[in-house]
Design an enzyme around this catalytic site. Sequence first.
Site, short mmCIF file in Angstrom:
data_model
loop_
_atom_site.label_atom_id
_atom_site.label_comp_id
_atom_site.label_asym_id
_atom_site.label_seq_id
_atom_site.Cartn_x
_atom_site.Cartn_y
_atom_site.Cartn_z
CG LEU A 194 -7.88 3.63 0.57
CD1 LEU A 194 -8.86 3.97 1.68
CD2 LEU A 194 -8.53 2.71 -0.45
CG LEU A 231 1.07 12.67 8.41
CD1 LEU A 231 0.21 11.41 8.38
CD2 LEU A 231 0.20 13.92 8.18
N GLY A 278 -3.38 9.89 5.43
CA GLY A 278 -2.03 9.50 5.84
C GLY A 278 -1.99 8.85 7.21
N GLY A 279 -1.06 7.94 7.37
CA GLY A 279 -0.87 7.29 8.67
C GLY A 279 -0.71 5.80 8.51
CG ASN A 318 -13.71 -1.83 9.85
OD1 ASN A 318 -13.58 -2.83 10.56
ND2 ASN A 318 -12.91 -1.62 8.80
CE1 TYR A 362 -5.38 2.12 11.12
CE2 TYR A 362 -6.96 0.31 11.28
CZ TYR A 362 -6.47 1.42 10.61
OH TYR A 362 -7.07 1.83 9.44
CB SER A 380 -12.76 -4.01 3.38
OG SER A 380 -12.94 -4.50 4.69
P1 NAI Z 1 -1.86 2.71 3.04
O1 NAI Z 1 -1.06 2.12 4.15
O2 NAI Z 1 -1.76 2.08 1.70
O3 NAI Z 1 -1.49 4.26 2.88
C1 NAI Z 1 -1.18 5.09 3.97
C2 NAI Z 1 -0.17 6.12 3.50
O4 NAI Z 1 0.18 6.94 4.62
C3 NAI Z 1 1.12 5.51 2.97
O5 NAI Z 1 1.41 5.98 1.67
C4 NAI Z 1 2.17 5.93 3.97
O6 NAI Z 1 3.45 6.23 3.38
C5 NAI Z 1 1.55 7.19 4.56
N1 NAI Z 1 2.08 7.44 5.89
C6 NAI Z 1 2.21 6.57 6.92
N2 NAI Z 1 2.81 7.16 7.96
C7 NAI Z 1 3.07 8.43 7.58
C8 NAI Z 1 3.67 9.53 8.22
N3 NAI Z 1 4.16 9.43 9.47
N4 NAI Z 1 3.78 10.68 7.54
C9 NAI Z 1 3.31 10.79 6.28
N5 NAI Z 1 2.71 9.79 5.61
C10 NAI Z 1 2.60 8.61 6.26
O7 NAI Z 1 -3.36 2.73 3.53
P2 NAI Z 1 -4.69 2.87 2.67
O8 NAI Z 1 -5.30 1.54 2.52
O9 NAI Z 1 -4.46 3.69 1.48
O10 NAI Z 1 -5.62 3.68 3.69
C11 NAI Z 1 -5.65 5.09 3.70
C12 NAI Z 1 -6.29 5.56 4.99
O11 NAI Z 1 -7.57 5.00 5.11
C13 NAI Z 1 -5.50 5.15 6.24
O12 NAI Z 1 -5.58 6.20 7.18
C14 NAI Z 1 -6.27 3.95 6.74
O13 NAI Z 1 -6.14 3.80 8.15
C15 NAI Z 1 -7.67 4.28 6.33
N6 NAI Z 1 -8.48 3.08 6.12
C16 NAI Z 1 -8.29 2.30 5.01
C17 NAI Z 1 -9.07 1.18 4.81
C18 NAI Z 1 -8.95 0.34 3.57
O14 NAI Z 1 -9.75 -0.59 3.42
N7 NAI Z 1 -8.02 0.59 2.66
C19 NAI Z 1 -10.08 0.78 5.79
C20 NAI Z 1 -10.20 1.66 6.92
C21 NAI Z 1 -9.43 2.78 7.06
C1 15L Z 2 -8.57 -1.06 7.87
O1 15L Z 2 -8.70 -0.15 8.68
C2 15L Z 2 -7.30 -1.25 7.13
O2 15L Z 2 -6.66 -0.01 6.85
C3 15L Z 2 -7.44 -2.02 5.84
O3 15L Z 2 -6.15 -2.45 5.44
C4 15L Z 2 -8.41 -3.19 5.93
O4 15L Z 2 -7.82 -4.25 6.58
C5 15L Z 2 -9.72 -2.76 6.60
O5 15L Z 2 -9.55 -1.99 7.75
C6 15L Z 2 -10.62 -3.93 6.97
O6 15L Z 2 -11.14 -3.95 8.08
O7 15L Z 2 -10.83 -4.81 6.12
#
Ligand code: NAI
Ligand code: 15L
Length: 270
Positions: A20, A57, A77-78, A117, A141, A170
């Site tokens: 994202l 973080l 982040g996370g 979600n 999580y 998602s």
């Molecule tokens: P992702 O896993 O691709 O990106 C997360 C980023 O956080 C990574 O670049 C990683 O290096 C960084 N990160 C992890 N631990 C870290 C730390 N200790 N210190 C600094 N950076 C750290 O995840 P994505 O898909 O980009 O999601 C972004 C955010 O949105 C996350 O918080 C995720 O939980 C949330 N989210 C995403 C969804 C999706 O459908 N993509 C759905 C629901 C929530």
């Molecule tokens: C999340 O929270 C995850 O970060 C993402 O990878 C997807 O799996 C999404 O939920 C989902 O529920 O589809």
Amino acid sequence: MEKPFTTHHRLLLTGAAGGLGTALRPRLKADCEVLRLSDKAALGAAQPGEEIVLADLADAAAVNAMVAGCDAIVHLGGISVEAPFPAILQANIVGAVNLYEAARQHGVRRIVFASSNHVTGFYKQSETINANHPPRPDGFYGLSKAFGEDLARLYFDRHGIETACVRIGSSFPEPKDRRMLATWLSFDDLHRLVRACLSTPVLGHSIVFGMSNNAVTWWDNSHARHIGFVPQDSSDVFRDAVYARTSAPDLNDPAAIYQGGAFVKAGPFF
Ligand code: NAI
Ligand code: 15L
């Protein structure tokens, strides 16, 4: 095309190297004068209008330096999936505390928090829920995201820092399966939502479900109308293709019963 108004001077985007973060990086540049990108993973060279600050973080001093000089934060982040609790604890729980404490110390007034979600993953797919339904996390999580939402509420009540807790469904280029026809959030709608959270006059502590204008939905965003988010995309255009390439769900499978899908049976990770 005329540049839209900028919401903030220096905007911090954490998790900028992730899926994202990579999608929002070019989109958010139009919304601020300076976009500060942070992650613990490499981010490449800073482009015009960008700053890069690498930080873990879980490292309070590094997070403090990352936040200094910013006037708003989009916190992506996370750890983004179910994982062993010690890792979740550091990245998502200690990391969120470090971020909010740094925000307080540096006078940041508004944060968009990427919740999930999976805070409410144990509601059934046959139910419609809104922001007032109690959390029902589907794993460590989701529990860490519920903590983040409560942390944001604490920092609003005590310190007036406004947060939009965006329970992202998602967010991928396309819905991958039948469940995601309900949960899908396009990248452009994600940006519209983040921009609305950053620019609405009064945000307070808000919870909003991050979804596009999908015909099938489990979430009622009527408590978030003050944010002014109007999704423009819909998973419906992918419906036929998704049905053609996937089989009907087993209705006894918890992944088909609960909103969290396969997350409800991931692990256990202790
Ligand atoms: P992702 O896993 O691709 O990106 C997360 C980023 O956080 C990574 O670049 C990683 O290096 C960084 N990160 C992890 N631990 C870290 C730390 N200790 N210190 C600094 N950076 C750290 O995840 P994505 O898909 O980009 O999601 C972004 C955010 O949105 C996350 O918080 C995720 O939980 C949330 N989210 C995403 C969804 C999706 O459908 N993509 C759905 C629901 C929530
Ligand atoms: C999340 O929270 C995850 O970060 C993402 O990878 C997807 O799996 C999404 O939920 C989902 O529920 O589809």
